[in-house]
Design a protein around this motif. Sequence first.
Motif, PDB file in Angstrom:
ATOM      1  N   VAL A  89       0.862  -1.189   0.000  1.00  0.00           N
ATOM      2  CA  VAL A  89       0.000   0.000   0.000  1.00  0.00           C
ATOM      3  C   VAL A  89       0.893   1.232   0.000  1.00  0.00           C
ATOM      4  O   VAL A  89       1.260   1.774   1.039  1.00  0.00           O
ATOM      5  N   LYS A  90       1.267   1.671  -1.187  1.00  0.00           N
ATOM      6  CA  LYS A  90       2.211   2.780  -1.348  1.00  0.00           C
ATOM      7  C   LYS A  90       1.672   3.789  -2.363  1.00  0.00           C
ATOM      8  O   LYS A  90       0.886   3.435  -3.248  1.00  0.00           O
ATOM      9  N   VAL A  91       2.102   5.019  -2.251  1.00  0.00           N
ATOM     10  CA  VAL A  91       1.726   6.063  -3.196  1.00  0.00           C
ATOM     11  C   VAL A  91       2.211   5.694  -4.598  1.00  0.00           C
ATOM     12  O   VAL A  91       3.318   5.177  -4.766  1.00  0.00           O
ATOM     13  N   ASN A  92       1.369   5.921  -5.588  1.00  0.00           N
ATOM     14  CA  ASN A  92       1.618   5.647  -7.017  1.00  0.00           C
ATOM     15  C   ASN A  92       1.448   4.175  -7.390  1.00  0.00           C
ATOM     16  O   ASN A  92       1.626   3.822  -8.565  1.00  0.00           O
ATOM     17  N   ALA A  93       1.094   3.326  -6.430  1.00  0.00           N
ATOM     18  CA  ALA A  93       0.875   1.915  -6.739  1.00  0.00           C
ATOM     19  C   ALA A  93      -0.413   1.749  -7.540  1.00  0.00           C
ATOM     20  O   ALA A  93      -1.427   2.391  -7.242  1.00  0.00           O
ATOM     21  N   LYS A  94      -0.378   0.907  -8.567  1.00  0.00           N
ATOM     22  CA  LYS A  94      -1.556   0.623  -9.386  1.00  0.00           C
ATOM     23  C   LYS A  94      -2.333  -0.513  -8.717  1.00  0.00           C
ATOM     24  O   LYS A  94      -1.773  -1.582  -8.456  1.00  0.00           O
ATOM     25  N   VAL A  95      -3.609  -0.280  -8.440  1.00  0.00           N
ATOM     26  CA  VAL A  95      -4.406  -1.259  -7.706  1.00  0.00           C
ATOM     27  C   VAL A  95      -5.816  -1.355  -8.290  1.00  0.00           C
ATOM     28  O   VAL A  95      -6.175  -0.615  -9.200  1.00  0.00           O
ATOM     29  N   LYS A  96      -6.574  -2.267  -7.718  1.00  0.00           N
ATOM     30  CA  LYS A  96      -8.014  -2.326  -7.959  1.00  0.00           C
ATOM     31  C   LYS A  96      -8.684  -1.994  -6.636  1.00  0.00           C
ATOM     32  O   LYS A  96      -8.293  -2.517  -5.599  1.00  0.00           O
ATOM     33  N   VAL A  97      -9.679  -1.119  -6.669  1.00  0.00           N
ATOM     34  CA  VAL A  97     -10.388  -0.740  -5.455  1.00  0.00           C
ATOM     35  C   VAL A  97     -11.821  -1.247  -5.540  1.00  0.00           C
ATOM     36  O   VAL A  97     -12.460  -1.189  -6.585  1.00  0.00           O
ATOM     37  N   LYS A  98     -12.324  -1.763  -4.428  1.00  0.00           N
ATOM     38  CA  LYS A  98     -13.669  -2.314  -4.387  1.00  0.00           C
ATOM     39  C   LYS A  98     -14.672  -1.210  -4.119  1.00  0.00           C
ATOM     40  O   LYS A  98     -14.648  -0.574  -3.067  1.00  0.00           O
ATOM     41  N   LEU A  99     -15.567  -0.970  -5.079  1.00  0.00           N
ATOM     42  CA  LEU A  99     -16.632   0.018  -4.950  1.00  0.00           C
ATOM     43  C   LEU A  99     -17.952  -0.731  -5.079  1.00  0.00           C
ATOM     44  O   LEU A  99     -18.358  -1.102  -6.171  1.00  0.00           O
ATOM     45  N   GLY A 100     -18.611  -0.977  -3.945  1.00  0.00           N
ATOM     46  CA  GLY A 100     -19.814  -1.799  -3.965  1.00  0.00           C
ATOM     47  C   GLY A 100     -19.434  -3.231  -4.290  1.00  0.00           C
ATOM     48  O   GLY A 100     -18.665  -3.859  -3.566  1.00  0.00           O
ATOM     49  N   GLN A 101     -19.939  -3.746  -5.396  1.00  0.00           N
ATOM     50  CA  GLN A 101     -19.596  -5.102  -5.839  1.00  0.00           C
ATOM     51  C   GLN A 101     -18.670  -5.082  -7.056  1.00  0.00           C
ATOM     52  O   GLN A 101     -18.470  -6.103  -7.692  1.00  0.00           O
ATOM     53  N   THR A 102     -18.103  -3.926  -7.347  1.00  0.00           N
ATOM     54  CA  THR A 102     -17.273  -3.779  -8.545  1.00  0.00           C
ATOM     55  C   THR A 102     -15.841  -3.451  -8.183  1.00  0.00           C
ATOM     56  O   THR A 102     -15.572  -2.703  -7.239  1.00  0.00           O
ATOM     57  N   LEU A 103     -14.895  -4.005  -8.920  1.00  0.00           N
ATOM     58  CA  LEU A 103     -13.478  -3.693  -8.765  1.00  0.00           C
ATOM     59  C   LEU A 103     -13.069  -2.738  -9.886  1.00  0.00           C
ATOM     60  O   LEU A 103     -13.257  -3.041 -11.057  1.00  0.00           O
ATOM     61  N   VAL A 104     -12.526  -1.593  -9.515  1.00  0.00           N
ATOM     62  CA  VAL A 104     -12.163  -0.559 -10.481  1.00  0.00           C
ATOM     63  C   VAL A 104     -10.669  -0.261 -10.386  1.00  0.00           C
ATOM     64  O   VAL A 104     -10.120  -0.160  -9.287  1.00  0.00           O
ATOM     65  N   ASN A 105     -10.026  -0.130 -11.522  1.00  0.00           N
ATOM     66  CA  ASN A 105      -8.607   0.218 -11.542  1.00  0.00           C
ATOM     67  C   ASN A 105      -8.391   1.621 -10.992  1.00  0.00           C
ATOM     68  O   ASN A 105      -9.154   2.539 -11.279  1.00  0.00           O
ATOM     69  N   ALA A 106      -7.341   1.771 -10.209  1.00  0.00           N
ATOM     70  CA  ALA A 106      -7.063   3.057  -9.590  1.00  0.00           C
ATOM     71  C   ALA A 106      -5.576   3.168  -9.267  1.00  0.00           C
ATOM     72  O   ALA A 106      -4.822   2.205  -9.386  1.00  0.00           O
ATOM     73  N   THR A 107      -5.181   4.377  -8.841  1.00  0.00           N
ATOM     74  CA  THR A 107      -3.803   4.646  -8.434  1.00  0.00           C
ATOM     75  C   THR A 107      -3.830   5.263  -7.036  1.00  0.00           C
ATOM     76  O   THR A 107      -4.601   6.183  -6.780  1.00  0.00           O
ATOM     77  N   ILE A 108      -3.006   4.753  -6.140  1.00  0.00           N
ATOM     78  CA  ILE A 108      -2.943   5.300  -4.788  1.00  0.00           C
ATOM     79  C   ILE A 108      -2.250   6.656  -4.845  1.00  0.00           C
ATOM     80  O   ILE A 108      -1.140   6.781  -5.365  1.00  0.00           O
ATOM     81  N   THR A 109      -2.909   7.684  -4.304  1.00  0.00           N
ATOM     82  CA  THR A 109      -2.353   9.038  -4.322  1.00  0.00           C
ATOM     83  C   THR A 109      -1.866   9.494  -2.950  1.00  0.00           C
ATOM     84  O   THR A 109      -1.042  10.386  -2.849  1.00  0.00           O
TER      85      THR A 109
END
Length: 227
Positions: free
Chosen positions: A180-200
């Motif tokens: 869990v680091k800044v600029n890491a590319k991840v998927k975040v769980k929003l409800g029942q959906t996984l969305v690509n995101a970047t940790i800021t």
Amino acid sequence: METTNKLKDINEVLEFLYKEFPNCFKAKDGIKPLKVGIFKDIAERIEGSEQVSKTQVRQALRKYTSNWRYLESVTQNEFRIDLDGNQAEKIEAEHIEHAQKALEESRAKRAKKPAPKGKRPFVKRDGAPREGGSSDTKPYKKRPFDRNKGDDKRARVNSKPAEAPVKRTGKVELLPASEVKVNAKVKVKLGQTLVNATITEVNKDEVFVELVTGMQVKTKADSLYFI
């Protein structure tokens, strides 16, 4: 007593962004997709500002990027822009797909909203309009109760099939705390959906991520997964 120029209303913060970065942020016409990582750029530009905080900027970005005009711009443009309006990275296909899905969900919610109260005129039992009602209103007719029909209706409601669980393809693994680091590319769980995101930003138990549309979201580490 010392006065402060600190903005409080989120719309005032948006006005601040329109004025401070006119080549990037637009109120209506000319909206274009923002570059990935735009929050970090804004934070650096407004460092030391007495008008807005990073938290307020994050909230303003969330509202700006969830607006249907912005989502449409993601589907209609090829490139993103930076704070000065210069061309940034190309919009990926998955970003366009996500924006289209968000648009459809927004329109569906709007269509389900009930009609405003007071639009339909009331009538008396004898069919005469009440005061302020329309004279051409159709008379009220009480429908006879059909017990069998009512039972059928209840049966149809009770027999409604349960919604099928959301299916995900591939194996999804929870992101370990060490990743869990800044600029890491991840998927975040929003409800029942996984969305690509970047940790800021990582602030103790709180993790801030930027979605592919540019929206800023606050979440927890246990909602983050490997891409």
